[in-house]
Design a protein around this motif. Sequence first.
Motif, mmCIF file in Angstrom:
data_model
loop_
_atom_site.group_PDB
_atom_site.id
_atom_site.type_symbol
_atom_site.label_atom_id
_atom_site.label_comp_id
_atom_site.label_asym_id
_atom_site.label_seq_id
_atom_site.Cartn_x
_atom_site.Cartn_y
_atom_site.Cartn_z
ATOM 1 N N ASP A 1 0.796 -1.227 0.000
ATOM 2 C CA ASP A 1 0.000 0.000 0.000
ATOM 3 C C ASP A 1 0.826 1.273 0.000
ATOM 4 N N PRO A 2 1.831 1.379 -0.915
ATOM 5 C CA PRO A 2 2.476 2.690 -0.999
ATOM 6 C C PRO A 2 1.425 3.717 -1.405
ATOM 7 N N PRO A 3 1.669 5.012 -1.140
ATOM 8 C CA PRO A 3 0.624 6.026 -1.309
ATOM 9 C C PRO A 3 0.044 6.132 -2.716
ATOM 10 N N TYR A 4 0.808 5.759 -3.732
ATOM 11 C CA TYR A 4 0.340 5.894 -5.110
ATOM 12 C C TYR A 4 -0.411 4.653 -5.588
ATOM 13 N N GLN A 5 -0.435 3.596 -4.797
ATOM 14 C CA GLN A 5 -1.002 2.328 -5.251
ATOM 15 C C GLN A 5 -2.523 2.357 -5.287
ATOM 16 N N ARG A 6 -3.061 1.599 -6.193
ATOM 17 C CA ARG A 6 -4.516 1.486 -6.344
ATOM 18 C C ARG A 6 -5.097 0.557 -5.289
ATOM 19 N N THR A 7 -6.420 0.545 -5.237
ATOM 20 C CA THR A 7 -7.098 -0.404 -4.364
ATOM 21 C C THR A 7 -7.315 -1.717 -5.131
ATOM 22 N N PHE A 8 -7.641 -2.760 -4.393
ATOM 23 C CA PHE A 8 -7.856 -4.063 -5.009
ATOM 24 C C PHE A 8 -9.191 -4.066 -5.739
ATOM 25 N N ASP B 1 15.703 -0.334 3.593
ATOM 26 C CA ASP B 1 15.651 -1.415 4.583
ATOM 27 C C ASP B 1 15.439 -2.792 3.947
ATOM 28 N N GLY B 2 15.422 -2.845 2.602
ATOM 29 C CA GLY B 2 15.281 -4.115 1.898
ATOM 30 C C GLY B 2 13.843 -4.514 1.609
ATOM 31 N N VAL B 3 12.882 -3.782 2.158
ATOM 32 C CA VAL B 3 11.472 -4.086 1.921
ATOM 33 C C VAL B 3 11.112 -3.699 0.491
ATOM 34 N N TRP B 4 10.294 -4.528 -0.148
ATOM 35 C CA TRP B 4 9.829 -4.245 -1.503
ATOM 36 C C TRP B 4 8.483 -3.549 -1.448
ATOM 37 N N GLU B 5 8.332 -2.460 -2.214
ATOM 38 C CA GLU B 5 7.048 -1.786 -2.386
ATOM 39 C C GLU B 5 6.518 -2.155 -3.769
ATOM 40 N N VAL B 6 5.330 -2.733 -3.820
ATOM 41 C CA VAL B 6 4.747 -3.143 -5.096
ATOM 42 C C VAL B 6 4.264 -1.903 -5.850
ATOM 43 N N ILE B 7 4.825 -1.699 -7.045
ATOM 44 C CA ILE B 7 4.438 -0.584 -7.907
ATOM 45 C C ILE B 7 3.367 -1.044 -8.883
ATOM 46 N N ASP B 8 3.621 -2.175 -9.506
ATOM 47 C CA ASP B 8 2.687 -2.726 -10.475
ATOM 48 C C ASP B 8 2.622 -4.230 -10.245
ATOM 49 N N GLY B 9 1.410 -4.745 -10.109
ATOM 50 C CA GLY B 9 1.228 -6.167 -9.845
ATOM 51 C C GLY B 9 0.462 -6.400 -8.557
ATOM 52 N N LEU B 10 -0.184 -5.349 -8.057
ATOM 53 C CA LEU B 10 -0.927 -5.483 -6.801
ATOM 54 C C LEU B 10 -2.053 -6.507 -6.924
ATOM 55 N N GLN B 11 -2.799 -6.482 -8.029
ATOM 56 C CA GLN B 11 -3.922 -7.406 -8.181
ATOM 57 C C GLN B 11 -3.429 -8.853 -8.142
ATOM 58 N N ILE C 1 6.334 8.524 -11.510
ATOM 59 C CA ILE C 1 6.512 8.446 -12.963
ATOM 60 C C ILE C 1 6.426 6.998 -13.422
ATOM 61 N N LEU C 2 7.143 6.125 -12.731
ATOM 62 C CA LEU C 2 7.127 4.722 -13.111
ATOM 63 C C LEU C 2 5.739 4.120 -12.918
ATOM 64 N N PHE C 3 5.119 4.401 -11.776
ATOM 65 C CA PHE C 3 3.761 3.903 -11.521
ATOM 66 C C PHE C 3 2.809 4.376 -12.614
ATOM 67 N N ASP C 4 2.883 5.647 -12.963
ATOM 68 C CA ASP C 4 2.003 6.223 -13.972
ATOM 69 C C ASP C 4 2.220 5.572 -15.331
ATOM 70 N N ARG C 5 3.482 5.392 -15.729
ATOM 71 C CA ARG C 5 3.777 4.796 -17.036
ATOM 72 C C ARG C 5 3.330 3.340 -17.092
ATOM 73 N N LEU C 6 3.563 2.608 -16.026
ATOM 74 C CA LEU C 6 3.171 1.199 -16.015
ATOM 75 C C LEU C 6 1.656 1.039 -16.043
ATOM 76 N N ASN C 7 0.947 2.011 -15.515
ATOM 77 C CA ASN C 7 -0.504 1.898 -15.423
ATOM 78 C C ASN C 7 -1.251 2.721 -16.469
ATOM 79 N N SER C 8 -0.541 3.331 -17.414
ATOM 80 C CA SER C 8 -1.219 4.203 -18.369
ATOM 81 C C SER C 8 -1.929 3.431 -19.477
ATOM 82 N N ASN C 9 -1.560 2.184 -19.718
ATOM 83 C CA ASN C 9 -2.197 1.431 -20.796
ATOM 84 C C ASN C 9 -3.252 0.458 -20.294
#
Length: 181
Positions: free
Chosen positions: A28-35, A65-75, A136-144
């Motif tokens: 749930d990074p701030p830019y992420q969508r809901t399920f 800290d090594g934690v991964w934040e999901v940018i694209d692939g939440l669903q 920017i990356l989140f937007d580009r990955l989710n623009s299509n």
Amino acid sequence: RNKFRVDHFDIVISEYIRKNEQDELTLDPPYQRTFRWTKKDQSLLIESILLGIPLPPIYVFQREDGVWEVIDGLQRTMTIISFFRGDLKLEGLKILKELNGYSKTDLPKDIMLRISIGRLRIELIEETKDIFSQYILFDRLNSNGEKLSEQEKRNFQKVIAVCVVGAILILLIRIVFHTIL
């Protein structure tokens, strides 16, 4: 920012689940969508894993800290987690119809093993402390794909505003302390 540093690799699903269970995955990074996926959409993903159909990569930022934040692939991520928790009963399967109505606990061991050792492609973005680069990356990955809702856009604009104000305050504090010292 000129370039993103990206590492590409496959991870077995059971290891991805372990990362989530050990709080090494942020969904749930701030830019992420809901399920948004339906039970049928989720079930078809599990069927795709069983059939060995390659899935699109999951994009993650690796924090300091090594934690991964999901940018694209939440669903996909949430579906896999839900399935492994036993919260998903398969429905609407098109090829493996005999598995409709089954959850993790109902499936034979050999089928669960096939899912557990299935592979996910990870695109790991390194060294991006900059929230603007993340957006920017989140937007580009989710623009299509499915377009961001107006509320999702507003949510991210608020995050950007807070980050800008924070950066300005930090800069002012540095200037003040540098002049005093």
